[in-house]
Design an enzyme around this catalytic site. Structure first.
Site, PDB file in Angstrom:
ATOM      1  N   CYS A   1      29.979  49.418  19.553  1.00 34.43           N
ATOM      2  CA  CYS A   1      31.307  50.024  19.405  1.00 34.43           C
ATOM      3  C   CYS A   1      31.652  50.335  17.952  1.00 34.43           C
ATOM      4  O   CYS A   1      32.596  51.078  17.695  1.00 34.43           O
ATOM      5  CB  CYS A   1      32.379  49.122  20.003  1.00 34.43           C
TER       6      CYS A   1
HETATM    7  N1  COA Z   1      40.697  43.297  40.091  1.00 31.54           N
HETATM    8  C1  COA Z   1      41.510  42.278  40.410  1.00 31.54           C
HETATM    9  N2  COA Z   1      41.381  41.045  39.879  1.00 31.54           N
HETATM   10  C2  COA Z   1      40.402  40.837  38.998  1.00 31.54           C
HETATM   11  C3  COA Z   1      39.514  41.849  38.635  1.00 31.54           C
HETATM   12  C4  COA Z   1      39.683  43.124  39.215  1.00 31.54           C
HETATM   13  N3  COA Z   1      38.895  44.178  38.905  1.00 31.54           N
HETATM   14  N4  COA Z   1      38.635  41.358  37.720  1.00 31.54           N
HETATM   15  C5  COA Z   1      38.956  40.073  37.524  1.00 31.54           C
HETATM   16  N5  COA Z   1      40.026  39.750  38.309  1.00 31.54           N
HETATM   17  C6  COA Z   1      40.682  38.452  38.408  1.00 31.54           C
HETATM   18  C7  COA Z   1      39.731  37.332  38.148  1.00 31.54           C
HETATM   19  O1  COA Z   1      39.073  36.959  39.342  1.00 31.54           O
HETATM   20  C8  COA Z   1      40.648  36.233  37.641  1.00 31.54           C
HETATM   21  O2  COA Z   1      41.284  35.626  38.732  1.00 31.54           O
HETATM   22  P1  COA Z   1      41.610  34.037  38.738  1.00 31.54           P
HETATM   23  O3  COA Z   1      42.562  33.861  37.579  1.00 31.54           O
HETATM   24  O4  COA Z   1      42.201  33.839  40.076  1.00 31.54           O
HETATM   25  O5  COA Z   1      40.291  33.372  38.497  1.00 31.54           O
HETATM   26  C9  COA Z   1      41.726  37.010  36.873  1.00 31.54           C
HETATM   27  O6  COA Z   1      41.684  38.349  37.383  1.00 31.54           O
HETATM   28  C10 COA Z   1      41.494  37.032  35.385  1.00 31.54           C
HETATM   29  O7  COA Z   1      40.147  37.477  35.114  1.00 31.54           O
HETATM   30  P2  COA Z   1      39.576  37.661  33.670  1.00 31.54           P
HETATM   31  O8  COA Z   1      38.230  38.321  33.714  1.00 31.54           O
HETATM   32  O9  COA Z   1      39.641  36.381  32.933  1.00 31.54           O
HETATM   33  O10 COA Z   1      40.615  38.752  33.094  1.00 31.54           O
HETATM   34  P3  COA Z   1      41.176  38.973  31.667  1.00 31.54           P
HETATM   35  O11 COA Z   1      42.647  38.853  31.724  1.00 31.54           O
HETATM   36  O12 COA Z   1      40.439  38.224  30.603  1.00 31.54           O
HETATM   37  O13 COA Z   1      40.850  40.525  31.458  1.00 31.54           O
HETATM   38  C11 COA Z   1      39.263  41.951  30.341  1.00 31.54           C
HETATM   39  C12 COA Z   1      39.522  41.012  31.493  1.00 31.54           C
HETATM   40  C13 COA Z   1      37.802  42.328  30.343  1.00 31.54           C
HETATM   41  C14 COA Z   1      40.095  43.222  30.526  1.00 31.54           C
HETATM   42  C15 COA Z   1      39.681  41.294  29.029  1.00 31.54           C
HETATM   43  O14 COA Z   1      39.123  40.016  28.914  1.00 31.54           O
HETATM   44  C16 COA Z   1      39.256  42.092  27.810  1.00 31.54           C
HETATM   45  O15 COA Z   1      39.539  43.264  27.675  1.00 31.54           O
HETATM   46  N6  COA Z   1      38.582  41.448  26.877  1.00 31.54           N
HETATM   47  C17 COA Z   1      38.110  42.122  25.685  1.00 31.54           C
HETATM   48  C18 COA Z   1      37.029  42.983  26.112  1.00 31.54           C
HETATM   49  C19 COA Z   1      36.517  43.878  25.060  1.00 31.54           C
HETATM   50  O16 COA Z   1      37.234  44.375  24.232  1.00 31.54           O
HETATM   51  N7  COA Z   1      35.247  44.085  25.074  1.00 31.54           N
HETATM   52  C20 COA Z   1      34.667  44.953  24.167  1.00 31.54           C
HETATM   53  C21 COA Z   1      33.819  45.858  24.915  1.00 31.54           C
HETATM   54  S1  COA Z   1      33.157  46.959  23.787  1.00 31.54           S
END
Ligand code: COA
Length: 376
Positions: free
Chosen positions: A159
């Site tokens: 990125c």
């Molecule tokens: N739809 C519905 N629910 C979902 C889901 C989806 N697509 N994906 C995950 N969930 C649920 C999970 O099961 C979890 O449920 P629980 O609390 O009952 O266990 C809950 O949502 C939270 O999941 P989590 O993966 O921890 O979500 P989050 O709030 O951390 O968000 C990201 C996920 C990826 C959006 C976030 O962590 C993020 O953006 N991180 C930075 C990523 C980034 O910048 N990466 C760089 C890439 S270049």
């Protein structure tokens, strides 16, 4: 060799694929895949041998990431629950490759905006997360398509590729090795996203950007002075993609989930926000810039929450959309291109003398800052 010079950004360019996928369409496709999988494996799921897949939801995606839609190069196949990957007719070696084609389109846009003829460009860097092939370099194909003499090469810092490319181009100009360098970032992220992974299927979109970095002496009157660039990398496995030519060494591993994008999203969030905020503040201090007076931040577009926190730590208050514009809602995460799209679409209104920051961060970990001031 030419005379050492101060680097500026003469212009940027953008290619946006016409097709889009809104969250509702994406979730409908994902959930159809989940329903099909669960029906097919109903007996094994009941016996506890196979895990039951859970559906995705538009509400979650928007709340967790800020993404509402994304542009893609191959909508129909991405939404087909039986495929869920980009598909197009394979091109022969005598045809331009897809990555070079969209990179060339963005580069041409930048050249037109700068009033620069391709024959005056000295080098092309293709700075992106995933190259279409090992060699010949994508940059050399783009160089050929544009009619640029000189040289080109590929660089991949995930990125952060575009800001690393800008510093590399700026260093050539500072050293007198070039006077006009194109940094092209074609990002077909849809090819390395696992569209069947609930945790990340919504993250990426496709796009291409270009940045024309030049010696101030030849730049158009309206340009962006590069005040300073800073790069940082710290190894982490929290964002990883194992795709590569050595896959052939173990045919069983081809198609395994870790040959696509995987991440520990929460850890990325927690570790990258403080690293990037501290880096920006330190670099601003080194350059004698008060971060509180930065007119605009063009941040990497991965997650709205990350950007909110970083901007707040840098500016000292909650940033407005004017201070830290987002393109994440309509483009999704476009890897290295994200901060450049934000800069391209949201910089015309700044006044001469205004200072801003282009900042990327992502896998590696990697982060790059480019402080700029508007002229003309
Ligand atoms: N739809 C519905 N629910 C979902 C889901 C989806 N697509 N994906 C995950 N969930 C649920 C999970 O099961 C979890 O449920 P629980 O609390 O009952 O266990 C809950 O949502 C939270 O999941 P989590 O993966 O921890 O979500 P989050 O709030 O951390 O968000 C990201 C996920 C990826 C959006 C976030 O962590 C993020 O953006 N991180 C930075 C990523 C980034 O910048 N990466 C760089 C890439 S270049």
């Amino acid at each position: 060799m030419t005379a050492p010079a101060n680097p500026v950004i003469s212009a940027t360019g953008l290619f946006t694929p016409p097709e889009t996928i809104a969250n509702d369409e994406l979730v409908a496709s994902f959930n159809a895949y989940v329903a099909g999988h669960n029906a097919l494996h109903a007996r094994a799921i009941a016996a506890g041998d196979v895990a039951e897949l859970q559906p995705s939801s538009t509400e979650f995606i928007e709340k967790a990431s800020g993404i509402k839609s994304r542009h893609v190069m191959s909508k129909a196949s991405l939404l087909d629950p039986a495929i869920m990957a980009p598909r197009w007719a394979e091109r022969g070696n005598d045809e331009i490759s897809v990555l070079a084609e969209i990179g060339t389109a963005a580069a041409r846009d930048a050249l037109v905006r700068a009033g620069r003829d391709a024959s005056e460009v000295d080098a092309v860097l293709c700075a992106a997360s995933n190259m279409q092939r090992a060699y010949p370099a994508m940059a050399i194909e783009i160089q050929d398509a544009l009619g640029v003499e000189g040289f080109g090469f590929d660089m991949n810092v995930a990125c952060s590729s575009a800001t690393f490319g800008i510093q590399t181009a700026a260093d050539y100009i500072r050293a007198g090795n070039a006077r006009s360098v194109l940094v092209v970032s074609p990002e077909i992220c849809s090819g390395h996203l696992n569209w069947r992974d609930r945790d990340s299927h919504f993250i990426f979109g496709d796009v291409a950007t270009a940045v024309l970095v030049e010696a101030v002496e030849i730049a158009p009157p309206a340009h962006w002075e590069v005040l300073g660039t800073k790069l940082k990398t710290v190894f982490s496995n929290n964002i990883r993609n194992n795709f590569g030519f050595l896959n052939r060494a173990n045919p069983d591993s081809i198609g395994a989930d870790d040959k696509l994008f995987v991440q520990e999203g929460r850890k990325v969030f927690k570790e990258v926000v403080p690293m990037v905020a501290a880096m920006i503040v330190e670099e601003a201090a080194r350059l004698g810039i008060d971060p509180a007076v930065l007119r605009r931040l063009w941040l990497h577009q991965a997650n709205a929450g990350m950007n909110r926190l970083i901007a707040q730590r840098v500016l000292g208050h909650e940033a407005s959309a004017d201070e830290s514009p987002t393109v994440l809602d309509t483009y999704g995460n476009t890897s290295s291109a994200g901060s450049i799209i934000a800069f391209h679409l949201h910089s015309d209104d700044l006044q001469a003398g205004d200072t801003g920051l282009i900042c990327s961060f992502g896998a590696g970990y990697s982060a790059g800052t480019v402080f700029v001031r508007k002229h003309g």
